[in-house]
Enzyme design. Structure first.
Site, mmCIF file in Angstrom:
data_model
loop_
_atom_site.group_PDB
_atom_site.id
_atom_site.type_symbol
_atom_site.label_atom_id
_atom_site.label_comp_id
_atom_site.label_asym_id
_atom_site.label_seq_id
_atom_site.Cartn_x
_atom_site.Cartn_y
_atom_site.Cartn_z
ATOM 1 N N GLY A 153 20.174 20.002 -6.356
ATOM 2 C CA GLY A 153 19.971 18.610 -5.923
ATOM 3 C C GLY A 153 21.186 17.753 -6.242
ATOM 4 N N ASN A 199 4.916 25.253 -17.006
ATOM 5 C CA ASN A 199 5.625 26.538 -16.876
ATOM 6 C C ASN A 199 6.958 26.535 -17.629
ATOM 7 O OD1 ASN A 199 3.650 27.767 -15.337
ATOM 8 N ND2 ASN A 199 4.496 27.030 -13.391
ATOM 9 N N ASN A 205 13.972 25.250 -5.337
ATOM 10 C CA ASN A 205 13.207 25.707 -4.162
ATOM 11 C C ASN A 205 13.780 25.130 -2.866
ATOM 12 O OD1 ASN A 205 12.404 23.066 -4.141
ATOM 13 N ND2 ASN A 205 10.203 23.475 -4.079
ATOM 14 N N TYR A 231 3.674 19.744 -26.477
ATOM 15 C CA TYR A 231 4.268 21.061 -26.785
ATOM 16 C C TYR A 231 5.132 20.962 -28.042
ATOM 17 C CZ TYR A 231 2.791 24.091 -22.979
ATOM 18 O OH TYR A 231 2.043 24.883 -22.145
ATOM 19 N N ASP A 237 10.108 28.266 -7.178
ATOM 20 C CA ASP A 237 9.380 27.001 -7.269
ATOM 21 C C ASP A 237 8.794 26.906 -8.678
ATOM 22 O OD1 ASP A 237 7.224 25.070 -7.025
ATOM 23 O OD2 ASP A 237 7.608 25.211 -4.868
ATOM 24 N N GLY A 295 6.291 26.406 -21.366
ATOM 25 C CA GLY A 295 5.785 27.710 -21.827
ATOM 26 C C GLY A 295 6.940 28.686 -21.992
ATOM 27 N N TYR A 312 4.418 10.267 -8.262
ATOM 28 C CA TYR A 312 5.689 10.414 -8.979
ATOM 29 C C TYR A 312 5.601 9.769 -10.357
ATOM 30 C CZ TYR A 312 10.783 10.150 -9.726
ATOM 31 O OH TYR A 312 12.070 10.280 -10.223
ATOM 32 N N LYS A 316 1.955 18.393 -8.792
ATOM 33 C CA LYS A 316 1.995 19.776 -9.292
ATOM 34 C C LYS A 316 3.361 20.109 -9.883
ATOM 35 C CE LYS A 316 -1.372 22.099 -6.326
ATOM 36 N NZ LYS A 316 -1.520 23.031 -5.196
ATOM 37 N N THR A 317 4.415 19.666 -9.206
ATOM 38 C CA THR A 317 5.767 19.959 -9.705
ATOM 39 C C THR A 317 5.945 19.365 -11.094
ATOM 40 O OG1 THR A 317 6.695 20.124 -7.494
ATOM 41 C CG2 THR A 317 8.233 19.566 -9.253
HETATM 42 P P1 NAD Z 1 17.069 15.526 -5.742
HETATM 43 O O1 NAD Z 1 15.896 15.417 -4.844
HETATM 44 O O2 NAD Z 1 18.433 15.477 -5.137
HETATM 45 O O3 NAD Z 1 16.977 16.821 -6.649
HETATM 46 C C1 NAD Z 1 15.778 17.425 -7.010
HETATM 47 C C2 NAD Z 1 15.947 18.931 -6.875
HETATM 48 O O4 NAD Z 1 14.746 19.582 -7.300
HETATM 49 C C3 NAD Z 1 16.196 19.377 -5.438
HETATM 50 O O5 NAD Z 1 17.268 20.286 -5.401
HETATM 51 C C4 NAD Z 1 14.869 20.036 -5.019
HETATM 52 O O6 NAD Z 1 15.039 21.010 -4.020
HETATM 53 C C5 NAD Z 1 14.392 20.598 -6.346
HETATM 54 N N1 NAD Z 1 12.934 20.786 -6.426
HETATM 55 C C6 NAD Z 1 11.974 19.888 -6.074
HETATM 56 N N2 NAD Z 1 10.748 20.417 -6.317
HETATM 57 C C7 NAD Z 1 10.962 21.653 -6.837
HETATM 58 C C8 NAD Z 1 10.101 22.681 -7.299
HETATM 59 N N3 NAD Z 1 8.760 22.540 -7.263
HETATM 60 N N4 NAD Z 1 10.651 23.820 -7.767
HETATM 61 C C9 NAD Z 1 11.987 23.977 -7.799
HETATM 62 N N5 NAD Z 1 12.855 23.047 -7.380
HETATM 63 C C10 NAD Z 1 12.350 21.890 -6.918
HETATM 64 O O7 NAD Z 1 16.914 14.344 -6.826
HETATM 65 P P2 NAD Z 1 17.901 13.848 -7.970
HETATM 66 O O8 NAD Z 1 18.214 12.429 -7.688
HETATM 67 O O9 NAD Z 1 18.996 14.808 -8.192
HETATM 68 O O10 NAD Z 1 16.906 13.860 -9.219
HETATM 69 C C11 NAD Z 1 16.902 14.909 -10.167
HETATM 70 C C12 NAD Z 1 15.903 14.585 -11.259
HETATM 71 O O11 NAD Z 1 16.229 13.343 -11.902
HETATM 72 C C13 NAD Z 1 14.471 14.444 -10.739
HETATM 73 O O12 NAD Z 1 13.574 15.022 -11.664
HETATM 74 C C14 NAD Z 1 14.262 12.949 -10.687
HETATM 75 O O13 NAD Z 1 12.916 12.600 -10.858
HETATM 76 C C15 NAD Z 1 15.117 12.474 -11.863
HETATM 77 N N6 NAD Z 1 15.553 11.078 -11.696
HETATM 78 C C16 NAD Z 1 16.483 10.751 -10.748
HETATM 79 C C17 NAD Z 1 16.848 9.425 -10.593
HETATM 80 C C18 NAD Z 1 17.882 8.993 -9.579
HETATM 81 O O14 NAD Z 1 18.164 7.792 -9.480
HETATM 82 N N7 NAD Z 1 18.497 9.874 -8.834
HETATM 83 C C19 NAD Z 1 16.260 8.432 -11.387
HETATM 84 C C20 NAD Z 1 15.298 8.822 -12.313
HETATM 85 C C21 NAD Z 1 14.967 10.145 -12.480
#
Ligand code: NAD
Ligand code: UDP
Length: 324
Positions: free
Chosen positions: A21, A108, A43, A168, A67, A111, A154, A100-101
């Site tokens: 991401g 997961n 994923n 945990y 995932d 654990g 979210y 769920k994620t």
């Molecule tokens: P993004 O959507 O670019 O990255 C998220 C990544 O997680 C993607 O590559 C996606 O394919 C993967 N993903 C999603 N569900 C999945 C699953 N079930 N299993 C495996 N992979 C999965 O978002 P980002 O901006 O890079 O954010 C990354 C993290 O930082 C996230 O957890 C987000 O909540 C957190 N966050 C981001 C921001 C922001 O401003 N960008 C702010 C607060 C928190």
């Protein structure tokens, strides 16, 4: 234990979930450059192979398509748990999956951390404060979150993940770190994810109307991705007794209208501002109080909005030119 010495550098085996991401790909790049072995798990729901293409030739970088709502077992020293769609458009496509994620995914990963005795960092969010009635937000503020709205999958998902991390830790002694990330931007944000910085830049570069939701008086503080990575990596290295949560964000606050004007000016655009309806439960005001991060990590965001917008605009300019 996967830690080994190589050329006087202590190499760790590190799992980055959501590694393909926006933030995850920058994190993989940084941890790799420090001499670590990186397992990038994704994923590819919102991530892309393009984000990590330049890392694939490095023998210390591996990609796993998986995932996190399903179990997996990997021998690692540290886990950065970033997997979760972050933009409202994407996390609302399948809200049940978003919950769920956050919940099953965290169970997961925790654990696994418990079994292999890995340290695990959770990418939490300023959204745990909801539409805050305390300003700026400190870590001891419990938030004002609607449990049944469109953003709840979210916000509440991330809140439950924090609960799981703490339980945990208390119940099983897992070494955890919770970081609350405030709005972050930079190259590799997805062009179609509807977040304000990418939307405004793309609209301005194309001389299209810049879409301000509401009257644009709502505020956010925008952090450049490199500042966030520095905060996260320093936090991971703190003593085991330190769990957080810790706010990591930029304390400079802008209204959305101000952001629109800065982007239009920096792109030399002819775009006009178009006002559109405000989405449900859109927080009115948001700014972190980062006193704890300063004290704990000797860290604060250094990159100004204009400094960070330069490489971000250049990234989207390049992306748009490839599409022509
Ligand atoms: P993004 O959507 O670019 O990255 C998220 C990544 O997680 C993607 O590559 C996606 O394919 C993967 N993903 C999603 N569900 C999945 C699953 N079930 N299993 C495996 N992979 C999965 O978002 P980002 O901006 O890079 O954010 C990354 C993290 O930082 C996230 O957890 C987000 O909540 C957190 N966050 C981001 C921001 C922001 O401003 N960008 C702010 C607060 C928190
Ligand atoms: N926003 C906007 N125009 C856009 C996209 C977003 O005015 O084209 C507003 C949105 O309503 C919110 C702010 O910008 O008030 C930040 O939105 P984003 O989705 O980037 O982040 P979040 O709301 O999750 O902080």
């Amino acid at each position: 234990m996967a830690i080994s010495q190589h050329n006087n550098v202590t190499m760790k085996r590190i799992l980055v979930t959501g590694g393909a991401g926006f933030i995850g790909s920058h994190l993989c790049e940084r941890l790799l450059s420090e001499g670590n072995d990186i397992l990038c798990l994704d994923n590819f729901f919102t991530g892309s192979k393009d984000n990590i293409l330049h890392l694939l030739d490095d023998h210390r970088f591996e990609v796993i398509r998986h995932d996190i709502t399903r179990e997996i077992f990997l021998e690692v020293d540290e886990i950065y748990n970033l997997a979760c769609p972050a933009s409202p458009i994407h996390y609302q496509v399948n809200p049940i999956k978003t919950v769920k994620t956050n919940v099953m995914g965290s169970v997961n990963m925790l654990g696994m951390a418990k079994r292999v005795r890995a340290k695990i960092l959770q990418a939490s969010t300023s959204e745990v404060y909801g539409d805050p009635d305390v300003h700026p937000q400190r870590e001891d503020y419990w938030g004002n979150v609607n449990p049944i709205g469109r953003r709840s999958c979210y916000d509440e998902g991330k809140r439950c993940a924090e609960t799981l991390f703490m339980d945990y830790h208390r119940q099983n002694g897992v070494r955890i770190k919770i970081v609350r990330i405030f709005n972050t931007y930079g190259p590799r944000m997805q062009p179609d994810d509807g977040r304000v910085v990418s939307n405004f830049i793309i609209q301005a570069l194309q001389n299209k109307d810049v879409t301000v939701y509401g009257d644009g008086s709502q505020t956010r503080s925008f952090q450049y991705v490199d500042d966030l990575l520095e905060g996260m990596v320093r936090f991971m290295d703190t003593e085991d007794t330190i769990t957080g949560p810790v706010n990591v964000g930029n304390e400079k606050e802008f209204s959305i209208r101000e952001l629109a004007n800065v982007v239009v000016e920096m792109t030399n655009s002819r775009s006009k501002i178009m006002y559109m309806p405000l989405p449900e439960n859109d927080p009115v005001q948001r700014r972190p109080d980062c006193s704890y991060a300063r004290e704990l990590l000797n860290w604060q965001a250094k990159i100004s909005l204009r400094e960070g917008l330069l490489p971000t605009i250049a990234y989207f300019e390049n992306l748009l030119s490839q599409r022509k």
